[in-house]
Design an enzyme around this catalytic site. Sequence first.
Site, PDB file in Angstrom:
ATOM      1  N   ASP A  30       0.758  -1.085  -0.040  1.00 52.29           N
ATOM      2  CA  ASP A  30      -0.011   0.002  -0.076  1.00 52.29           C
ATOM      3  C   ASP A  30       0.764   1.382   0.149  1.00 52.29           C
ATOM      4  OD1 ASP A  30      -2.330   1.490  -0.139  1.00 52.29           O
ATOM      5  OD2 ASP A  30      -2.607   1.243   1.985  1.00 52.29           O
TER       6      ASP A  30
ATOM      7  N   HIS B 208       3.493   4.063   6.324  1.00 52.76           N
ATOM      8  CA  HIS B 208       2.900   5.202   5.398  1.00 52.76           C
ATOM      9  C   HIS B 208       1.916   5.710   5.879  1.00 52.76           C
ATOM     10  CE1 HIS B 208       0.715   1.089   4.417  1.00 52.76           C
ATOM     11  NE2 HIS B 208      -0.197   1.861   3.944  1.00 52.76           N
TER      12      HIS B 208
END
Length: 878
Positions: A100, A327
Amino acid sequence: MRLIELIDNLIKLFKTDPDYHFFHLDGQTIVLDDYLQVRPENRSIIKQLTSSGKLQVGPFYILQDDFLISNESNARDMLIGHREAQKWTNHMAKVGYFPDTFGNMGQTPQLLRQAGLDNAMFGRGVKPTGFANATSSSDDFSSKFSEMNWVGPDGSKVLGILFANWYDNGKEIPTEKVAAKAFWDKKLASTGRYASTDDLLFLNGSDHEPVQMDLSKAIRVANELYPDIEFIHANYNMYLDQLRKDLPKNLDQVTGELTSQETNGWTTLANTASNRVPIKQRNTEVSVELEKVAEPLATLANVQLGKPYPHDQLTYAWKTLLQNHPHDSICACSVDEVSQEMQTRYMKSEQVAKYVAKESLDELSQNINTNEMAHEQGAHPFVVFNTATSEKTDTTVVEVPLEQVVFNPNKDDPKAIFDELKQKPVIHYQVKDADGKIVPSTVLDVNVKFGFRLPKDQFRQAIIKRVARIRVYLAKMKPLSWMTLRLVPQAKTSDAHLTKKNEREIENDYLKVTVEQDGRLTVLDKISGHTYHHLMQFEDTGDVGNEYVYRASDDPVYVSSNFKNDVTSLVNNDYQQSLALTIHLELPESMNEQLAYEQQAHIDYRKRTAKRVKQTQSLDLKIELVLLKDSPRLQINLNYDNQVKDHRLRVLFPTDLNVKNHYADSIFEVVKRPNQVSAKWKNPENPQHTHAFVNVHDKTRGLTVSNYGLNEYEVARDGGQIAMTVLRCIGEMGDWGYFPTPGAQCQGPQTTKIGLEFHGATEQGRLETFHHAFASQVPFSTVFPEWQNGKLEMNATWMKVATGAVKTTAVKVQEDGEGVVTRSYNLTDKAVQMNNDLANYQAFASDLLENAKSKEPERLTLQPYEIHTTLWKEQSKK
């Protein structure tokens, strides 16, 4: 807490269901640390499950955002992840796993190869396109298959696997036959559409997803429903082994960074580089303190004095810092509590780094032979270290202790001591180097203040000390060097101000900078003879987006040239000229109430119609413009108190150039990026990532805009302007629901540092601007030794590192051994000689995991874009 439940359930499942074979812990090892904080009694069970390969761990410590963390943070995530995985198992998941990540850095193939991995799995960055899976020859970042070859700028190649149907395409598999048939008919078709083989990958999990306890039954049902298809509960290593046997030869090839260049531009999530800017600035600050200050100083103390290298302390600091790098964390697309906890981790990591640096400096301070230098009466020696791996020209403010009194708070009268020191007459001082030459400096003040010592062999000591605060100018100080200076009394001050013709101008041998009446800058680059106009225009717009995406409101754009400004002269001496410019902005306080409704109603940001309110709020931009005598770089220091909401503030630098490409500091790469976007691109913005600088140039000249913790920029499509995002303020997380984030409005005092430098036609001149940008992020370090004999010279460059086309990112001691490890990369597309040297050590090529690749020392030549880890072995110990 949900993680604890998940692993508890896994333990039960492995115990009770012999057909449940594997569970992949998302490419990370940190989840085991987290689990065992709550369930330490289950360590032996976890060890058995990882050793057997049932729990698949590694190869990373955390799943990072690669663009928003430093070069070394990316490398250490792999190094620490591998080392942690090896503690648990010999069955590490050998997968370059980026499910992701918001775009993938171009050097991923090379880094993976150097860590012993030959594949990358990712969910973003490449788009399968076209009728019947056909791709156009103009689609450089598309693939007709979910499998492709991914080639880095240096030519390194890995097998790339795109999760074309996302990383949850096998979640919640039905066990009832009718539902299962409908589920699999759809999934087999959608996944098979992009697959290059009959080996289809289904991922049984997702964000916030519990373990599917009846997966084995679901697989048995699937095998009954489709007798011509074999459904296997596998792991990634098994999948990759089978896939490689069946891959066709006609795979597409994608090259360099993968940032969804062939999409409509709205879902690249690049604007996560500009939300919660203070988080990004702290990340730069702590990363620099750890990798550019603490590690080089600890290595120096080890190499020169034999001081044990603090591996465990630094590993703790690195792990704590890396815990801020997932992230959704460093991208700050989370609720406020996540960012609040990040600040605590930054403080923890920073405190350890500062402690390691101080311990190393203290050891070095006690061994520098200051007695080689002349002893004027009342002189005080001090030593400045440049731990950057680039030459550095800058000022540093040091507090030289003139005298100090140790006192007992329970017995002595601290007020009497304080007053006695305070009443002493102020003496004028100057700074001299070891040869007796005067070093440019300014005495800022002489004060009395409290201090303390924590001796290793006795109780703490309280101190009242008298200190002189001095600004010292250091020109072209070599990388990884130190310089011994002394503060010397003098009869009178020599810090006389020079005559200036124009109070709105500053000038040195390189630049003449004029603040125009509208607050913008005109800069004459004396080297090229070119004059740049209208530089440093501030632009403010309304923002109806969220933490993921900026979207401008349909309101007027506010520009700083339309507002009043004041200019005063700050410093004007023989080594520095600086001006104070204040621009008095009046901006709308926020968006109107329509935005709150649109957020709560979860209306797509592209369809929002909210406007900025008419009520205004003052925003005074207090700017310090600084020119140093021997530096071609204009330093821009910006301070302001932001009380405006729902807006974006950028600073614009017209380039007066017309070019197709620009260059930016990316991960182990000066990346060349096109200014133009794909024909498919619909987003009016084209945000990009950087760390230290952005450069635009043609064949005759160019300019480099550097920054500190500002990770988002945009270059105009004709190359005519560089825009740096200074601050972006929004009030919701966005994504799949309404999550208010008042902390993301970034209310309160803000500080920004930007640099501006120009160059001519040569590559050498351009590379110098890059190194100046790198060096500007690393502070000088200072110690205050006694007059003493010592084994260390007063001035020295303790390790030679190449500059020019080479940048060194790491100087540390080997994790499992006594060697010194350095890591460097080639800034260019041409092979270069890397003339690094460490006295009495020989250089050996190493992989990223610090294993020597050969038994013979090497002469170091870097190929285009090469990343090189070097293991230096002491000649007597090789």
